[in-house]
Design a protein around this motif. Structure first.
Motif, mmCIF file in Angstrom:
data_model
loop_
_atom_site.group_PDB
_atom_site.id
_atom_site.type_symbol
_atom_site.label_atom_id
_atom_site.label_comp_id
_atom_site.label_asym_id
_atom_site.label_seq_id
_atom_site.Cartn_x
_atom_site.Cartn_y
_atom_site.Cartn_z
ATOM 1 N N ALA A 96 0.835 -1.211 0.000
ATOM 2 C CA ALA A 96 0.000 0.000 0.000
ATOM 3 C C ALA A 96 0.866 1.257 0.000
ATOM 4 C CB ALA A 96 -0.924 -0.015 1.217
ATOM 5 N N HIS A 97 1.968 1.233 0.761
ATOM 6 C CA HIS A 97 2.879 2.374 0.785
ATOM 7 C C HIS A 97 3.564 2.558 -0.571
ATOM 8 C CE1 HIS A 97 5.711 5.298 2.396
ATOM 9 N NE2 HIS A 97 6.696 4.585 1.871
ATOM 10 N N TYR A 98 3.956 1.467 -1.191
ATOM 11 C CA TYR A 98 4.652 1.537 -2.478
ATOM 12 C C TYR A 98 3.723 2.006 -3.579
ATOM 13 C CZ TYR A 98 7.206 -0.020 -6.620
ATOM 14 O OH TYR A 98 7.826 -0.079 -7.851
ATOM 15 N N TRP A 99 2.480 1.481 -3.602
ATOM 16 C CA TRP A 99 1.528 1.834 -4.650
ATOM 17 C C TRP A 99 0.768 3.116 -4.341
ATOM 18 C CZ3 TRP A 99 -0.537 -3.848 -5.006
ATOM 19 C CH2 TRP A 99 0.302 -4.580 -5.857
ATOM 20 N N ARG A 100 0.851 3.610 -3.090
ATOM 21 C CA ARG A 100 0.100 4.799 -2.662
ATOM 22 C C ARG A 100 -1.403 4.606 -2.857
ATOM 23 N NH1 ARG A 100 3.409 9.421 -2.122
ATOM 24 N NH2 ARG A 100 5.581 9.016 -2.702
ATOM 25 N N SER A 101 -1.861 3.394 -2.628
ATOM 26 C CA SER A 101 -3.286 3.096 -2.793
ATOM 27 C C SER A 101 -3.644 1.879 -1.956
ATOM 28 C CB SER A 101 -3.629 2.832 -4.262
ATOM 29 O OG SER A 101 -4.954 2.362 -4.390
ATOM 30 N N LEU A 102 -4.670 2.010 -1.138
ATOM 31 C CA LEU A 102 -5.140 0.876 -0.346
ATOM 32 C C LEU A 102 -5.981 -0.082 -1.192
ATOM 33 C CD1 LEU A 102 -6.193 2.742 2.938
ATOM 34 C CD2 LEU A 102 -4.084 1.478 2.515
ATOM 35 N N LYS A 104 -5.696 -0.777 -4.336
ATOM 36 C CA LYS A 104 -4.885 -1.632 -5.209
ATOM 37 C C LYS A 104 -4.469 -2.900 -4.478
ATOM 38 C CE LYS A 104 -2.910 1.797 -8.376
ATOM 39 N NZ LYS A 104 -1.656 2.459 -8.841
ATOM 40 N N ASN A 155 -12.111 6.193 6.881
ATOM 41 C CA ASN A 155 -12.077 7.363 6.002
ATOM 42 C C ASN A 155 -13.440 7.708 5.420
ATOM 43 O OD1 ASN A 155 -9.322 7.536 6.430
ATOM 44 N ND2 ASN A 155 -8.772 6.462 4.554
ATOM 45 N N GLU A 228 -12.349 5.344 -7.083
ATOM 46 C CA GLU A 228 -11.361 6.101 -6.327
ATOM 47 C C GLU A 228 -10.525 6.980 -7.251
ATOM 48 O OE1 GLU A 228 -8.269 4.798 -2.895
ATOM 49 O OE2 GLU A 228 -7.736 4.126 -4.906
ATOM 50 N N LYS A 229 -10.089 6.438 -8.384
ATOM 51 C CA LYS A 229 -9.287 7.209 -9.338
ATOM 52 C C LYS A 229 -10.094 8.366 -9.928
ATOM 53 C CE LYS A 229 -6.150 3.500 -10.750
ATOM 54 N NZ LYS A 229 -5.685 2.661 -11.886
ATOM 55 N N ILE A 240 -5.740 16.964 -3.075
ATOM 56 C CA ILE A 240 -5.299 15.621 -2.691
ATOM 57 C C ILE A 240 -4.314 15.718 -1.536
ATOM 58 C CG2 ILE A 240 -4.091 13.546 -3.477
ATOM 59 C CD1 ILE A 240 -5.179 14.085 -6.242
#
Length: 240
Positions: A96-102, A104, A155, A228-229, A240
């Motif tokens: 999640a940190h690498y892709w900046r998306s939960l 994904k 969230n 989300e996108k 953002i």
């Protein structure tokens, strides 16, 4: 879950202190009226499903009846499955940190669960022991995505309702997991009454509802990721 807002420091007034207190049923009703919350809840039940129906119940009988493993061998495999519990949470959070998306990460977990369903329905009858060990390690990993699902639920709502949202979210894997356990058990019981069905065919038949559920989950995860996108693009870089 009762959320107690923190008191303001240095005499500064905290806006959360002035918020009107919301009762449990009123808070739960507000959360349950959110379609996105139900979508997340269903996704949570889908990511957790292999743990609920395999590691939690059916993997032992499946390994013994289909793959001819002894009770001692199955016990060893289930003991090694604890690696899935240890590896899962840090792996998901690193991704999640690498892709900046939960979402994904949720989509990846759903893809793995879908592949597990394909294997359980269409896979071969005889497999080597190292692969069976790997299977028991992978099956509980989806259930360790709970932290990400709680963040997504948190969230969705105002801060003073986040605890209630996470608490309600936690009911989905138990309810749907228990229902799927009963469905698979009922199909297996019915398959035993049919003559000519091998153990492999019986389990393949019983796991078909799981595969269908995972197929729906894969599409749901894709749809939520696209949503989300789209919302991120509408917000713009400044928001953002």
């Amino acid at each position: 879950v009762h959320d107690r807002p923190p008191r303001a420091d240095d005499g500064e007034e905290d806006q959360t202190l002035n918020q009107e207190k919301i009762g449990f049923f009123e808070c739960a009703g507000m959360i349950l009226k959110m379609p996105r919350f139900w979508m997340l809840g269903l996704l949570y039940s889908m990511t957790d499903m292999p743990y609920a129906i395999l590691t939690g119940l059916w993997i032992g009988p499946y390994l013994m009846e289909v793959h001819g493993q002894s009770e001692m061998a199955v016990g060893n495999m289930l003991s090694v499955s604890a690696l899935g519990f240890l590896i899962g949470p840090p792996l998901w959070m690193l991704l999640a940190h690498y892709w900046r998306s939960l979402l994904k990460v949720v989509l990846l977990a759903m893809a793995v669960n879908f592949l597990l369903g394909l294997f359980m329905v269409f896979g071969p009858e005889k497999l080597n022991v190292p692969f069976l060990y790997l299977l028991t390690i992978v099956t509980p990993m989806g259930g360790q995505i709970a932290g990400i699902m709680f963040i997504l639920a948190k969230n969705l709502v105002p801060e003073h309702m986040s605890g209630s949202a996470m608490g309600l979210m936690n009911t989905f894997p138990f309810i749907f997991g228990a229902a799927m356990q009963k469905i698979i058990g009922g199909i297996l019981a019915g398959a035993e009454l049919q003559t000519g069905l091998s153990a492999r065919d019986s389990y393949a038949l019983a796991f078909q509802p799981y595969l269908i559920y995972m197929s729906l989950g894969l599409f749901l995860a894709l749809w939520m990721l696209k949503l989300e996108k789209r919302q991120a693009n509408q917000a713009g870089p400044a928001d953002i």
